[in-house]
Each structure stands twice: as structure tokens, then as C-alpha cells.
Write a protein that holds these residues in place. Sequence first.
Motif, PDB file in Angstrom:
ATOM      1  N   GLN A   1     -17.756  -0.074   5.296  1.00 47.67           N
ATOM      2  CA  GLN A   1     -17.616   1.024   4.551  1.00 47.67           C
ATOM      3  C   GLN A   1     -17.895   1.198   3.252  1.00 47.67           C
TER       4      GLN A   1
ATOM      5  N   GLU B   1       3.297   0.436   2.888  1.00 51.03           N
ATOM      6  CA  GLU B   1       3.059  -0.508   4.213  1.00 51.03           C
ATOM      7  C   GLU B   1       2.920  -1.861   3.223  1.00 51.03           C
ATOM      8  N   LYS B   2       2.993  -2.791   4.117  1.00 49.89           N
ATOM      9  CA  LYS B   2       2.636  -4.033   3.388  1.00 49.89           C
ATOM     10  C   LYS B   2       1.022  -4.349   3.252  1.00 49.89           C
TER      11      LYS B   2
ATOM     12  N   LYS C   1       0.932   4.773   0.631  1.00 52.73           N
ATOM     13  CA  LYS C   1       0.053   5.965   1.246  1.00 52.73           C
ATOM     14  C   LYS C   1       0.560   7.328   1.443  1.00 52.73           C
TER      15      LYS C   1
ATOM     16  N   ILE D   1      -2.606  -5.541   3.861  1.00 47.85           N
ATOM     17  CA  ILE D   1      -3.164  -6.674   4.542  1.00 47.85           C
ATOM     18  C   ILE D   1      -4.408  -7.083   3.680  1.00 47.85           C
TER      19      ILE D   1
ATOM     20  N   MET E   1       0.838  -1.088   0.189  1.00 49.88           N
ATOM     21  CA  MET E   1       0.042   0.070  -0.249  1.00 49.88           C
ATOM     22  C   MET E   1       0.822   1.342   0.095  1.00 49.88           C
TER      23      MET E   1
ATOM     24  N   HIS F   1     -14.501   4.499   2.072  1.00 50.31           N
ATOM     25  CA  HIS F   1     -13.573   4.879   3.155  1.00 50.31           C
ATOM     26  C   HIS F   1     -14.653   5.832   3.995  1.00 50.31           C
TER      27      HIS F   1
ATOM     28  N   THR G   1     -13.932  -5.551   5.080  1.00 48.10           N
ATOM     29  CA  THR G   1     -13.944  -4.169   4.724  1.00 48.10           C
ATOM     30  C   THR G   1     -14.417  -4.201   3.106  1.00 48.10           C
TER      31      THR G   1
HETATM   32  C1  MV4 Z   1      -4.850  -0.534   4.523  1.00 53.98           C
HETATM   33  C2  MV4 Z   1      -5.212  -1.676   4.152  1.00 53.98           C
HETATM   34  C3  MV4 Z   1      -4.638  -2.892   3.681  1.00 53.98           C
HETATM   35  N1  MV4 Z   1      -3.288  -2.884   3.976  1.00 53.98           N
HETATM   36  N2  MV4 Z   1      -3.442  -0.538   4.732  1.00 53.98           N
HETATM   37  C4  MV4 Z   1      -8.324   2.508   4.179  1.00 53.98           C
HETATM   38  C5  MV4 Z   1      -8.741   3.690   4.911  1.00 53.98           C
HETATM   39  C6  MV4 Z   1      -7.607   3.854   5.622  1.00 53.98           C
HETATM   40  N3  MV4 Z   1      -7.763   4.353   6.970  1.00 53.98           N
HETATM   41  C7  MV4 Z   1      -6.629   2.671   5.711  1.00 53.98           C
HETATM   42  N4  MV4 Z   1      -7.498   1.829   4.731  1.00 53.98           N
HETATM   43  C8  MV4 Z   1      -6.618   0.646   4.336  1.00 53.98           C
HETATM   44  N5  MV4 Z   1      -5.325   0.633   4.729  1.00 53.98           N
HETATM   45  C9  MV4 Z   1      -2.814  -1.631   4.459  1.00 53.98           C
HETATM   46  N6  MV4 Z   1      -1.482  -1.759   4.899  1.00 53.98           N
HETATM   47  C10 MV4 Z   1      -6.694  -1.582   3.647  1.00 53.98           C
HETATM   48  C11 MV4 Z   1      -7.401  -0.277   3.940  1.00 53.98           C
HETATM   49  C12 MV4 Z   1      -8.699  -0.377   3.388  1.00 53.98           C
HETATM   50  C13 MV4 Z   1      -9.740  -0.290   4.457  1.00 53.98           C
HETATM   51  C14 MV4 Z   1      -9.401  -0.095   5.869  1.00 53.98           C
HETATM   52  C15 MV4 Z   1     -10.408   0.099   6.888  1.00 53.98           C
HETATM   53  C16 MV4 Z   1     -11.938   0.193   6.245  1.00 53.98           C
HETATM   54  C17 MV4 Z   1     -12.215  -0.099   5.039  1.00 53.98           C
HETATM   55  C18 MV4 Z   1     -11.122  -0.309   4.054  1.00 53.98           C
HETATM   56  C19 MV4 Z   1     -11.610  -0.183   2.745  1.00 53.98           C
HETATM   57  C20 MV4 Z   1     -10.409  -0.560   1.882  1.00 53.98           C
HETATM   58  C21 MV4 Z   1      -9.247  -0.424   2.285  1.00 53.98           C
END
Ligand code: MV4
Length: 502
Positions: A231, A199-200, A157, A202, A155, A234, A437
Motif C-alpha cells: 500500500q 490500540e496496541k 485511531k 502492531i 495507535m 493507505h 506494509t
Molecule cells: C494499525 C497498524 C498497527 N497497529 N493498527 C492503516 C490503515 C488502517 N486500515 C489500519 N492501519 C494500520 N493499523 C495497529 N494497532 C498499522 C496500520 C498500517 C497499515 C495497515 C494495513 C496496511 C498498510 C498499513 C500501513 C501503515 C499502517
Amino acid sequence: MFRKILVANRSEIAVRILRACREMGITSATVYSDVDRDALHVRYADEAYYVGPSPARESYLNIERIIETAKKAGCEAIHPGYGFLAENAEFAARCQEEGIVFIGPPKEAIVAMGSKTVARRTARAAGAPVIPGTLEPLSDEEIVTKAREIGYPVMLKAVSGGGGKGMRLVENESEMASAIRMARSEAKSAFNDDSLYLEKYIENPRHVEMQILVDKEGRGVYLGERECSIQRRHQKVIEESPSVLMTEGLRREMGEVALKVARAAGYYSAGTVEFLMDANRRFYFLEVNTRLQVEHPVTEMVTGVDIVKEMIRIAAGGDLSISQDDVQMRGHAIECRIYAEDPFNNFLPSPGTIIGMRLPDGPGVRVDRGVFEGAVVPMEYDPIIGKLIVWGRDRVEAVERARRALSEFVIKGIKTTIPFHVRVMENPLFLSGDFDTTFIDTVFKKMEGERVPRLMDIALGTVAVHKYLEDVAPKTASPVQVHAESPWRLYGRKLQLRTGLW
Ligand code: MV4
């Protein structure tokens, strides 16, 4: 304690905070823009002050105008709610300069947690499990090298991001160059900062967050988790507490991690530490929300703690009214966010006048709302118009109450997400608790073009209003008759069978 507080926000959250003021015997003032002259929050406040034209940047985001208003009104403190100025460190600093208490964390903590790399370093130093990746912003060349080390998928970011903006999933190196370009430009325009980190990735994570309260002496409690995996783009849509995945041991672990991160950041006030949880229930620190959150009521329902009152008490230099031993989670709460959006048309915003409204009530039901019958939902602001929060002794009862309350809930004149929630509350994946998610995208995307069946319409409770507003009622069977074959009973039975799973 403060004698008078300015609530620098609007709609349901302003109303929520004004209610806390009233209970605490604190005089309240609030602010409004042109379009909000007749808004609900204006009516709940002891005093209301005009702060400018409808666009938020000229009113609710106008720092100097808000500060000036607080001084003019004789307020000792300002509560920013969520959104607008809630996580604006400059605003917190200006309050401090003017001798006004910012009801929230210290500005240093807002700045630190606003940078996702600083937050990751802080969390790591505090001993929190952090998603594998980098702790510093990276150049384009470093991104390519580090991504190889971390291993795809990764990812990308934005350092100043959060909430998914400027975020890119990169599956392999061939996609990296264009992903970097897009992420940098998105981050630049959203945050005026194009720095990125890695980030790796997930896979199919669940979003689980821990509510904390920390006073200025550093004494803190955790109030349990909220599951926020439902969600859309987001934007959280449904939240619940507890999470079906949680165990008492895991909760204690996550709660203590959250408090350690907060202490390492010099944090006080109410706050939320977000985690991603993978399929093996391993949790990783994600970010810290340095504000009162939309979904705080689910935690209030299961703990009985009034988070807004605690937040005000902390800001005034008081002690927490509770210790960790006092925090008991009881039952299950679910929040359905009601947006002025059309769930049958790709959640298109649906501003306009509410020509009819019937609110649900009865056992286990709480509605936090920012509108009333006759109110205009302006297009200028966040489309959230209210929240339905239900409580039950267990998740099954909470879902049953959500369905029942949704069936009572009528809003006419604008489109809302109520029918969407009806669908989720009957979705087998949601009922089983087996969702992540990706839920809305994979299961719930296709509401476009669908029409609510007549039966559903009746279950939604729209018949009574239709009778007066449209000529639909004569075309339908009597409510009593339809009720007997209502889908709710059926699903209610299915649900009962699943009780053992939780
Ligand atoms: C991630 C992820 C997978 N791996 N980070 C989306 C919102 C932001 N707050 C962080 N998010 C994510 N970060 C890594 N390393 C997947 C998401 C993500 C997600 C996270 C929480 C709730 C819904 C989501 C929907 C898509 C992706």
C-alpha cells in the motif's frame, strides 16, 4: 430476480457491474456527470442518465438525484459499487424508504461497522481476536491513562475512521498531547466526528483480508484471503490471493472468524473482514468493509466465483449458489492497480487524454478498465483507471504473467503506475513474499527523478507506439535484439530458483 438495476458509479467498477447485469439478463441503467458524458460505463449500460455537474457531491454523491433517477428509469435495485455512496447508511435508508433494493448490506450493519469501536465490540463478542486496546471512545485524560495500561507504542485511531485517516502512532507519553490534537482535528474534518480510541501498535503488520458472502438467511461462505500489504498512503496498490503466509488451517480459522463477525453484525451481501497479521502469523480483527472492493477480482480468479453476481442474487433474496465445500482455491492471482499517477514524481495525479492504449491479453490475463483510447481521465474523481489481474498455477507463474502482461500494457498521453508495477514484479522482497506494509516506504519510495532505462521502455512495450507517436524507436535497438538480453529472462530464472520457498 431484478428486471432492471441502476449502477450508481463510474469507471471500471461500473463497467464490471454492468457486465454482471448483462450476463444475468438484467436490464441496466447508469448515471453520469458532465465530464463523464462520453465515459466508458455510459457505453456499457442499456440506459444512461445525466445526474449533474462534474464535482461528485453534485452528481455521483447526490442521493436524491440518484434515487429519483432509479425511480424514473424503473429500476428495482441500485448497485453503488465502491466509494461514492457504497458505505453511506443514509443512502441505504433512502433506498429502503423508496422501495428500492440497495445491493449491499443492511443499513444497520453499515452504521455498526462504520464505528470502529462498535465493530471492535461486535468482533470481540463474536469471539474474534481483536487488537488489544479500548472498546469505547475516550476523553483526553482517559487516553493518557489507557495508553499506559496498554503500553507504548500505541495507535490513536478515529472512531469514525478506517483506511488510516485520523490515525497516529504514538511512541511515548511525551508525544501524546500533540498526537491527540492532530488526530482529533483530522478526524473532525474528515468524518465530522473527533472521537478517538486506542490500540496496541502492531509492528510491521501484514494486511490480510477475508472475502465473505452471506445471504439474507444468514448462510455464508468465505472465499479465502487477499494479501494487501503493498500500500501507499493507505491506498492499496497490489493485492494477491492466496497470501504466502496462509495455511489451510489458518484460512479456515480466519474464514470462520470472519463469518462469525458478519453474523454478529447482522450482515448480508458480499463483504470483507480485514485483519492485521504479525510476524508470528497471529491475526487480529481490524475492520469490516461493507462493500464490494476494488480487489475482488483476485478472489474471483482463484475461486471462480463471480462475486458481483452473487451479491446481486443475495440482494434479490436468493440463495448463495455455493456452499463452503464448493469453494476451492486454485492457483494464484495478483492484481496491479493502474492509477493515472506519475510514479516518477511522487505519484502526482496525471489526468488528461489517453492518446494511445494497448491492452494486455492472452493466457491468465484479465483487465478491468474504465477508459479507452481517446478517453479523458478527469481530475475530479479517484485516479484508478483500471486493474490488471493475472492468474497462474502458482505464484511464480502469476508473477511471470504479470511481467509479461505489464510489458504488453501501453497507455500514452497520461502517466500511469505501470512502470511502478514492473519494478515491484522484479523486487526480490516481493518475489520472496517477505514483505509487509512498510514495503513501499522502505524499498520503493525512491522512484522520484528516476528515468525508465531504454531497455525497460522496450520491455514496457512502448516501442510500437513510440514509432507512431514519437521519434524514439529509431534510437533504440530492434526489439528482438533487446529481448535477448531483457531483464525479464534473468529475473525469470532467479524466480524459478525460489519456487521451493512457496
Ligand atoms: C494499525 C497498524 C498497527 N497497529 N493498527 C492503516 C490503515 C488502517 N486500515 C489500519 N492501519 C494500520 N493499523 C495497529 N494497532 C498499522 C496500520 C498500517 C497499515 C495497515 C494495513 C496496511 C498498510 C498499513 C500501513 C501503515 C499502517
